[in-house]
Write a protein that holds these residues in place. Structure first.
Motif, short mmCIF file in Angstrom:
data_model
loop_
_atom_site.label_atom_id
_atom_site.label_comp_id
_atom_site.label_asym_id
_atom_site.label_seq_id
_atom_site.Cartn_x
_atom_site.Cartn_y
_atom_site.Cartn_z
N GLN A 57 0.83 -1.20 0.00
CA GLN A 57 0.00 0.00 0.00
C GLN A 57 0.86 1.25 0.00
O GLN A 57 0.39 2.33 -0.37
CB GLN A 57 -0.93 0.03 1.22
CG GLN A 57 -1.85 -1.16 1.36
CD GLN A 57 -2.75 -1.35 0.16
OE1 GLN A 57 -3.40 -0.42 -0.29
NE2 GLN A 57 -2.77 -2.56 -0.37
N GLY A 58 2.10 1.12 0.44
CA GLY A 58 2.99 2.27 0.53
C GLY A 58 2.67 3.09 1.77
O GLY A 58 1.68 2.85 2.46
N PRO A 59 3.49 4.07 2.10
CA PRO A 59 3.24 4.93 3.26
C PRO A 59 1.94 5.71 3.06
O PRO A 59 1.79 6.40 2.05
CB PRO A 59 4.44 5.86 3.31
CG PRO A 59 5.50 5.18 2.49
CD PRO A 59 4.77 4.39 1.47
N PHE A 64 -6.34 6.92 5.65
CA PHE A 64 -6.27 5.81 4.70
C PHE A 64 -6.33 4.48 5.43
O PHE A 64 -7.10 3.59 5.06
CB PHE A 64 -4.98 5.89 3.87
CG PHE A 64 -4.78 4.69 2.98
CD1 PHE A 64 -5.30 4.66 1.71
CD2 PHE A 64 -4.06 3.59 3.43
CE1 PHE A 64 -5.10 3.56 0.88
CE2 PHE A 64 -3.86 2.48 2.62
CZ PHE A 64 -4.39 2.47 1.34
N TRP A 65 -5.50 4.32 6.48
CA TRP A 65 -5.46 3.05 7.21
C TRP A 65 -6.78 2.79 7.92
O TRP A 65 -7.24 1.65 7.99
CB TRP A 65 -4.28 3.03 8.19
CG TRP A 65 -2.96 2.92 7.49
CD1 TRP A 65 -1.93 3.81 7.53
CD2 TRP A 65 -2.52 1.87 6.62
NE1 TRP A 65 -0.89 3.39 6.76
CE2 TRP A 65 -1.22 2.19 6.18
CE3 TRP A 65 -3.09 0.69 6.16
CZ2 TRP A 65 -0.49 1.37 5.32
CZ3 TRP A 65 -2.36 -0.13 5.29
CH2 TRP A 65 -1.08 0.22 4.89
N ALA A 66 -7.41 3.83 8.43
CA ALA A 66 -8.72 3.66 9.08
C ALA A 66 -9.76 3.21 8.05
O ALA A 66 -10.56 2.30 8.33
CB ALA A 66 -9.15 4.97 9.74
N LYS A 67 -9.75 3.81 6.87
CA LYS A 67 -10.70 3.43 5.83
C LYS A 67 -10.41 2.02 5.31
O LYS A 67 -11.33 1.26 5.02
CB LYS A 67 -10.68 4.43 4.68
CG LYS A 67 -11.35 5.73 5.01
CD LYS A 67 -11.33 6.68 3.83
CE LYS A 67 -12.06 7.98 4.15
NZ LYS A 67 -12.05 8.90 3.01
N VAL A 89 -5.15 0.22 13.43
CA VAL A 89 -4.95 1.49 12.73
C VAL A 89 -3.73 2.22 13.30
O VAL A 89 -2.90 2.75 12.55
CB VAL A 89 -6.21 2.38 12.80
CG1 VAL A 89 -5.93 3.78 12.29
CG2 VAL A 89 -7.35 1.74 12.03
N GLU A 90 -3.59 2.23 14.60
CA GLU A 90 -2.44 2.89 15.23
C GLU A 90 -1.13 2.22 14.81
O GLU A 90 -0.16 2.90 14.47
CB GLU A 90 -2.58 2.86 16.76
CG GLU A 90 -1.45 3.53 17.50
CD GLU A 90 -1.33 5.03 17.20
OE1 GLU A 90 -0.19 5.54 17.24
OE2 GLU A 90 -2.35 5.67 16.93
N LYS A 100 0.92 11.91 7.95
CA LYS A 100 -0.21 12.81 7.73
C LYS A 100 -1.50 12.18 8.25
O LYS A 100 -1.70 10.98 8.13
CB LYS A 100 -0.37 13.11 6.24
CG LYS A 100 0.85 13.80 5.64
CD LYS A 100 0.68 14.01 4.16
CE LYS A 100 1.94 14.63 3.57
NZ LYS A 100 1.86 14.71 2.12
N LEU A 101 -2.37 13.01 8.83
CA LEU A 101 -3.63 12.49 9.31
C LEU A 101 -4.60 12.22 8.17
O LEU A 101 -5.41 11.30 8.23
CB LEU A 101 -4.26 13.44 10.33
CG LEU A 101 -3.42 13.65 11.61
CD1 LEU A 101 -4.13 14.64 12.52
CD2 LEU A 101 -3.19 12.32 12.31
#
Length: 102
Positions: A57-59, A64-67, A89-90, A100-101
């Motif tokens: 997925q890349g950084p 993004f991670w939450a979704k 997610v954390e 970035k948030l």
């Protein structure tokens, strides 16, 4: 009728293919970053896909991670608790995030 026969031969012909030598499947090693929350990732994410899916997925941002985690729960029925969701997610944001948030 000829089209059906031709398609059938093409579809089922490969079932009879034979290889006379050993086939070696390549092993791909993924760098897994250990840390707080890895156990939740291991028990909730890695039961269905490899760690490569996460790394590829890349950084990405926290959003993004939450979704992505929500997608796994909603569409693929990942059985995660609210506590596990937050932990995963954390972990993903800390180790594979871009800072970035959004």
């Amino acid at each position: 009728m000829k089209k059906i026969l031709l398609l059938s031969l093409l579809a089922f012909g490969s079932l009879f293919a034979q290889v006379q030598e050993d086939i070696e499947v390549p092993y791909i090693s993924y760098e897994i970053k250990m840390g707080k929350g890895f156990d939740a990732v291991q028990s909730n994410c890695l039961m269905c896909h490899s760690f490569g899916y996460i790394i590829n997925q890349g950084p990405q941002s926290r959003e993004f991670w939450a979704k992505k985690t929500d997608k796994m729960i909603t569409h693929f029925k990942a059985p995660m608790t609210k506590e596990d969701i937050d932990t995963v997610v954390e972990y993903l944001f800390k180790h594979y995030g871009n800072g970035k948030l959004k």
